[in-house]
Write an enzyme that holds these catalytic residues in place. Sequence first.
Site, PDB file in Angstrom:
ATOM      1  N   CYS B 164       0.809  -1.227   0.000  1.00 52.57           N
ATOM      2  CA  CYS B 164       0.000   0.000   0.000  1.00 52.57           C
ATOM      3  C   CYS B 164       0.840   1.275   0.000  1.00 52.57           C
ATOM      4  CB  CYS B 164      -0.926  -0.023   1.197  1.00 52.57           C
ATOM      5  SG  CYS B 164      -1.610  -1.649   1.519  1.00 52.57           S
ATOM      6  N   HIS B 304      -2.815   8.187   5.760  1.00 55.51           N
ATOM      7  CA  HIS B 304      -3.020   6.900   5.102  1.00 55.51           C
ATOM      8  C   HIS B 304      -4.493   6.526   5.288  1.00 55.51           C
ATOM      9  CE1 HIS B 304      -1.950   3.167   3.274  1.00 55.51           C
ATOM     10  NE2 HIS B 304      -2.262   2.452   4.333  1.00 55.51           N
ATOM     11  N   GLU B 315      -2.295   4.997  13.274  1.00 56.69           N
ATOM     12  CA  GLU B 315      -1.818   6.209  12.601  1.00 56.69           C
ATOM     13  C   GLU B 315      -2.037   7.435  13.484  1.00 56.69           C
ATOM     14  OE1 GLU B 315      -3.416   7.001   8.673  1.00 56.69           O
ATOM     15  OE2 GLU B 315      -1.871   8.506   8.289  1.00 56.69           O
ATOM     16  N   LYS B 336      -9.047   8.528   1.101  1.00 57.54           N
ATOM     17  CA  LYS B 336      -9.557   7.158   0.902  1.00 57.54           C
ATOM     18  C   LYS B 336     -11.047   7.101   1.236  1.00 57.54           C
ATOM     19  CE  LYS B 336      -5.252   4.540   1.413  1.00 57.54           C
ATOM     20  NZ  LYS B 336      -4.289   5.534   1.954  1.00 57.54           N
ATOM     21  N   HIS B 341      -9.232   2.388  -1.184  1.00 54.61           N
ATOM     22  CA  HIS B 341      -7.810   2.119  -1.063  1.00 54.61           C
ATOM     23  C   HIS B 341      -7.301   1.567  -2.391  1.00 54.61           C
ATOM     24  CE1 HIS B 341      -3.938   1.309   0.313  1.00 54.61           C
ATOM     25  NE2 HIS B 341      -4.183   0.683   1.449  1.00 54.61           N
ATOM     26  N   PHE B 400       1.296  -3.083   3.841  1.00 56.54           N
ATOM     27  CA  PHE B 400       1.407  -4.430   4.415  1.00 56.54           C
ATOM     28  C   PHE B 400       2.904  -4.763   4.530  1.00 56.54           C
ATOM     29  CE2 PHE B 400      -2.862  -6.609   3.070  1.00 56.54           C
ATOM     30  CZ  PHE B 400      -3.537  -5.795   3.947  1.00 56.54           C
TER      31      PHE B 400
END
Lengths: 95, 412
Positions: B164, B304, B315, B336, B341, B400
């Site tokens: 990602c 993110h 986060e 997002k 995503h 990830f």
Amino acid sequence: MAEPELSREAIFEELKSLLVDLLKTMREKDPEKRPVISWDTDLVDELGIDSVETLDVLNAIEDRFDINPDIHEANSKRTVGEIVDYIIELKKSKR
Amino acid sequence: MTKRVVVTGLGVVAPNGTGKRDFANAIFSGKSGVDFVTRFDPAKYPVKIAAEVKSFDPVDYMPIAVMRKTDRFAQLGLAAAKLAIDDAKLDLGDKRFENAAVIIGSGLGGNNFHEEAMIRIFKNDDPRKAPASTVPRVSPNAVSAYIAMQYGIKGINQVISTACSSGAQAIGEAFNKIRCGLIDMAVTGGVEAPITEITFACYAALMVLSSECREPQKASRPFDLTRDGFVLGEGAGIMILEPLESARARGAPIYAELLGFGSNCGAYHMVTPNPSGEDAAQAIRLALQDANLQSSDIDYINAHGTSTRGNDVAETRAIKLAFNSYAKKIPTSSIKSMIGHTIGAAGAIEAIACCLSLNEGKIPPTINLNTADPECDLDYVPNEARKVSIEVAMSNSFGFGSNNTVLILRRL
């Protein structure tokens, strides 16, 4: 029961539809730029197929016409007409 | 002496808008690109929604002979690259750019054709049914290779895959290479096209996707207490990076200066973020150090913000660890909420959103944020864009495999 024999014209039409489908020629938005597939159309020079696509075309021909083309011999055929005659030759030798 | 690096072209193909103008209008008006899946029949799937790029015709961006040989991920990338190159008014024959690079991020590569080949083989129980063109279509570097071939760009050509954060990671790598003088220009960013029958099923199986099935546009709700996972998206974001002096010399549009790049690995887990947020905080500190900035210099954080329970809390903690008491003063939003995503494209599309924010003096909102989560207690710019002049923006991307990537951009 044996399949009825396809005429040379019918094989040409089948091959043409296979090429249109595989090479997405109808996706060209400008109808003037859309390649016309005729007996003497050159697959490399006019339809722009590369060495990898040749293999895909060959596989599709094998499936559609139930024949086993020899890759080296098939590679020497450049025009649609030459391929039609090669298909007829292979279908005859199979019979 | 390192070179100053600037962004001179923006190309974006996103679920809520294509081209910088449409995309800017979409993100500043809170427009969602999430809807029911149309790329295949999702009837049997536990998840039925995604953020697809609608009405995209690859033929608008490339010759038929390229279109028919490329997977959707490469097509989205080629389209965004064309938009960015045109936007930057690049003349690729320019002597200044003899040593140009293409560096693109992609988490997954060409899924569409990979799956098609698998399905053909298994349906026919015949391995000879594999199309010969599968390997060159599915290779992750098909996207960078086709961009190079289309535009004759003969320098470094790479695809970077860090899930990602791939898009942001690619931009960071290009930034490093330009400032060190290794390359003169880069076409860089990220791409992804994961909305395919098998890949989509695999993401659903991982239990990371939102199970919302009535109102697709409300499914992605980063930082909201009721959030239940992310919405899988597709798209591409490509930017042109070049040294400040070449941009000025050729009178190019300059959207922002790239100031900082922080990247590390939390070495924690392949999927779950470290709940402490310490590793992500460290990536933020690295980016601040690299940019030679203080916490109080950051005017906006493009989060993110995936809308998963784990990411949004971790986060938030990371931002608080890195910025201390200043954290709550920084507007922080997640686009997002609107585009889902987009995996390998996300970091690049979000960096483009930062460029647009810096230039338009607007911060895109986090839409669908209606119920506060006590563990997510920052200023997330809920539901409506904010008009505010910003000088410096930070973009977070966490992938990830505990991969953390942070970019900092400044208006010039």
